[in-house]
Motif scaffolding. Sequence first.
Motif, PDB file in Angstrom:
ATOM      1  N   ASN A 205       0.812  -1.228   0.000  1.00  0.00           N
ATOM      2  CA  ASN A 205       0.000   0.000   0.000  1.00  0.00           C
ATOM      3  C   ASN A 205       0.841   1.271   0.000  1.00  0.00           C
ATOM      4  OD1 ASN A 205       0.704  -0.821   2.769  1.00  0.00           O
ATOM      5  ND2 ASN A 205      -0.418   1.013   3.390  1.00  0.00           N
ATOM      6  N   VAL A 206       2.168   1.135  -0.106  1.00  0.00           N
ATOM      7  CA  VAL A 206       3.042   2.313  -0.026  1.00  0.00           C
ATOM      8  C   VAL A 206       3.845   2.481  -1.311  1.00  0.00           C
ATOM      9  CG1 VAL A 206       4.980   3.394   1.173  1.00  0.00           C
ATOM     10  CG2 VAL A 206       3.244   2.138   2.488  1.00  0.00           C
ATOM     11  N   ASP A 207       3.814   3.686  -1.858  1.00  0.00           N
ATOM     12  CA  ASP A 207       4.629   4.046  -3.019  1.00  0.00           C
ATOM     13  C   ASP A 207       5.456   5.281  -2.683  1.00  0.00           C
ATOM     14  OD1 ASP A 207       4.181   2.237  -5.236  1.00  0.00           O
ATOM     15  OD2 ASP A 207       2.112   2.945  -5.230  1.00  0.00           O
ATOM     16  N   VAL A 208       6.705   5.276  -3.077  1.00  0.00           N
ATOM     17  CA  VAL A 208       7.593   6.422  -2.892  1.00  0.00           C
ATOM     18  C   VAL A 208       8.237   6.743  -4.231  1.00  0.00           C
ATOM     19  CG1 VAL A 208       9.585   7.364  -1.670  1.00  0.00           C
ATOM     20  CG2 VAL A 208       8.079   5.727  -0.499  1.00  0.00           C
ATOM     21  N   GLN A 209       8.200   8.008  -4.606  1.00  0.00           N
ATOM     22  CA  GLN A 209       8.839   8.454  -5.840  1.00  0.00           C
ATOM     23  C   GLN A 209       9.841   9.554  -5.544  1.00  0.00           C
ATOM     24  OE1 GLN A 209       4.898   9.125  -8.092  1.00  0.00           O
ATOM     25  NE2 GLN A 209       6.357   8.664  -9.738  1.00  0.00           N
ATOM     26  N   VAL A 210      10.931   9.541  -6.269  1.00  0.00           N
ATOM     27  CA  VAL A 210      11.934  10.602  -6.166  1.00  0.00           C
ATOM     28  C   VAL A 210      11.748  11.555  -7.334  1.00  0.00           C
ATOM     29  CG1 VAL A 210      14.392  11.152  -6.125  1.00  0.00           C
ATOM     30  CG2 VAL A 210      13.564   9.013  -5.106  1.00  0.00           C
ATOM     31  N   LEU A 211      11.640  12.840  -7.024  1.00  0.00           N
ATOM     32  CA  LEU A 211      11.650  13.843  -8.089  1.00  0.00           C
ATOM     33  C   LEU A 211      13.101  14.255  -8.279  1.00  0.00           C
ATOM     34  CD1 LEU A 211       9.823  15.599  -9.985  1.00  0.00           C
ATOM     35  CD2 LEU A 211      10.158  17.429  -8.311  1.00  0.00           C
ATOM     36  N   PRO A 212      13.757  13.835  -9.365  1.00  0.00           N
ATOM     37  CA  PRO A 212      15.189  14.102  -9.534  1.00  0.00           C
ATOM     38  C   PRO A 212      15.489  15.583  -9.741  1.00  0.00           C
ATOM     39  CG  PRO A 212      14.259  13.194 -11.546  1.00  0.00           C
ATOM     40  CD  PRO A 212      13.175  13.113 -10.507  1.00  0.00           C
ATOM     41  N   ALA A 213      16.698  15.953  -9.381  1.00  0.00           N
ATOM     42  CA  ALA A 213      17.126  17.340  -9.566  1.00  0.00           C
ATOM     43  C   ALA A 213      17.059  17.735 -11.028  1.00  0.00           C
ATOM     44  CB  ALA A 213      18.548  17.513  -9.030  1.00  0.00           C
ATOM     45  N   SER A 214      17.205  16.783 -11.902  1.00  0.00           N
ATOM     46  CA  SER A 214      17.188  17.062 -13.338  1.00  0.00           C
ATOM     47  C   SER A 214      15.799  17.476 -13.835  1.00  0.00           C
ATOM     48  CB  SER A 214      17.656  15.833 -14.116  1.00  0.00           C
ATOM     49  OG  SER A 214      16.814  14.717 -13.839  1.00  0.00           O
ATOM     50  N   ALA A 215      14.766  17.318 -12.984  1.00  0.00           N
ATOM     51  CA  ALA A 215      13.414  17.694 -13.396  1.00  0.00           C
ATOM     52  C   ALA A 215      13.287  19.205 -13.587  1.00  0.00           C
ATOM     53  CB  ALA A 215      12.390  17.214 -12.366  1.00  0.00           C
ATOM     54  N   GLY A 216      14.201  19.956 -12.952  1.00  0.00           N
ATOM     55  CA  GLY A 216      14.166  21.409 -13.106  1.00  0.00           C
ATOM     56  C   GLY A 216      12.961  22.027 -12.408  1.00  0.00           C
ATOM     57  N   ALA A 217      12.442  23.113 -13.005  1.00  0.00           N
ATOM     58  CA  ALA A 217      11.277  23.778 -12.421  1.00  0.00           C
ATOM     59  C   ALA A 217      10.084  22.829 -12.456  1.00  0.00           C
ATOM     60  CB  ALA A 217      10.956  25.054 -13.190  1.00  0.00           C
ATOM     61  N   HIS A 218       9.255  22.898 -11.413  1.00  0.00           N
ATOM     62  CA  HIS A 218       8.121  21.975 -11.339  1.00  0.00           C
ATOM     63  C   HIS A 218       6.974  22.609 -10.556  1.00  0.00           C
ATOM     64  CE1 HIS A 218       9.449  21.269  -7.210  1.00  0.00           C
ATOM     65  NE2 HIS A 218      10.658  21.035  -7.693  1.00  0.00           N
ATOM     66  N   THR A 219       5.835  21.926 -10.551  1.00  0.00           N
ATOM     67  CA  THR A 219       4.626  22.490  -9.942  1.00  0.00           C
ATOM     68  C   THR A 219       4.628  22.435  -8.423  1.00  0.00           C
ATOM     69  OG1 THR A 219       3.529  20.340 -10.164  1.00  0.00           O
ATOM     70  CG2 THR A 219       3.190  21.940 -11.927  1.00  0.00           C
ATOM     71  N   GLY A 220       5.637  21.799  -7.816  1.00  0.00           N
ATOM     72  CA  GLY A 220       5.688  21.729  -6.361  1.00  0.00           C
ATOM     73  C   GLY A 220       6.535  22.810  -5.745  1.00  0.00           C
TER      74      GLY A 220
END
Length: 289
Positions: A205-220
């Motif tokens: 029931n658990v999911d973890v995702q990494v938003l990499p630094a390479s994603a640049g500007a983002h909605t968060g």
Amino acid sequence: MVASSTSPTVLKRWVAFELRRLREAAGLGRDDAAKAVKGSVQNIGHVETGRSLPKPLELERLLELYGVPERSEFFLDLRLRAKKGRDWWIGFDESAVPEYFRLFLGLESSAVKIESWDAIVVPGLFQTPDYARAIIRDGDPGLSVTEVERRIELRAARQDEVLDRDDPPRVWAVISEAALRLEVGGRAVLKQQLARLVELRERPNVDVQVLPASAGAHTGAEGAFTLLTFPSELEHDPGCVYTETRVKGVYYEEPAQVMTYRDALTRLQVQADKPESFTRWAERTMKDL
């Protein structure tokens, strides 16, 4: 499930939300509701904001006025549970559980899905005691050792209440790479924290995702938030978004507001690495440490 919740805080919120929605759907004002129960507009306001519960007869009259008398049994059951229930965090004083945070604790423990975005730290539900100690102590150096430890105890109790209950919610966290590399408490503490995330990721029931630094500007970029989804028994509930500052918590419950955050979270989930790759990422990072 709504029917199994025992939190008075949550059940009052549910009753308030639905009674307000039913009144508005019927095209009636609070003055109309007040006349039906021979009460005051102020009293209806208290009911619709969760400050108080309607009496059984008032509840039946309101539901009849709104054209849904058949829902009386359901609402009366919720009311009874709210009267008899006990919030799990009773016993922790206000220094550990500020008033603005109580509603969130109840909502979180009753949600069927908890989704979050964190840019600076690992979310509280996942924190190890040592990681939490460093966050709490360094975040507010004025706290006494006793106050710090009580907050750690609260965090551990919260994890037990949410993650280890018989019917745990779906938990999906998107965390920035920067947060997962920040050496909170030192390298050993961070390594322990990453190992805890790997352990949790093994749960179905658990999911973890990494938003990499390479994603640049983002909605968060505007800050962390948690999106809570509630059981289907509460019809029409859009869910709730919670954000927090140093001095207060902010709740967004209007459908349009929740949808704005839902869209932002969906974009973050798309930009982030897939959940299946988290364990490999974490193990590689721990080796680097």
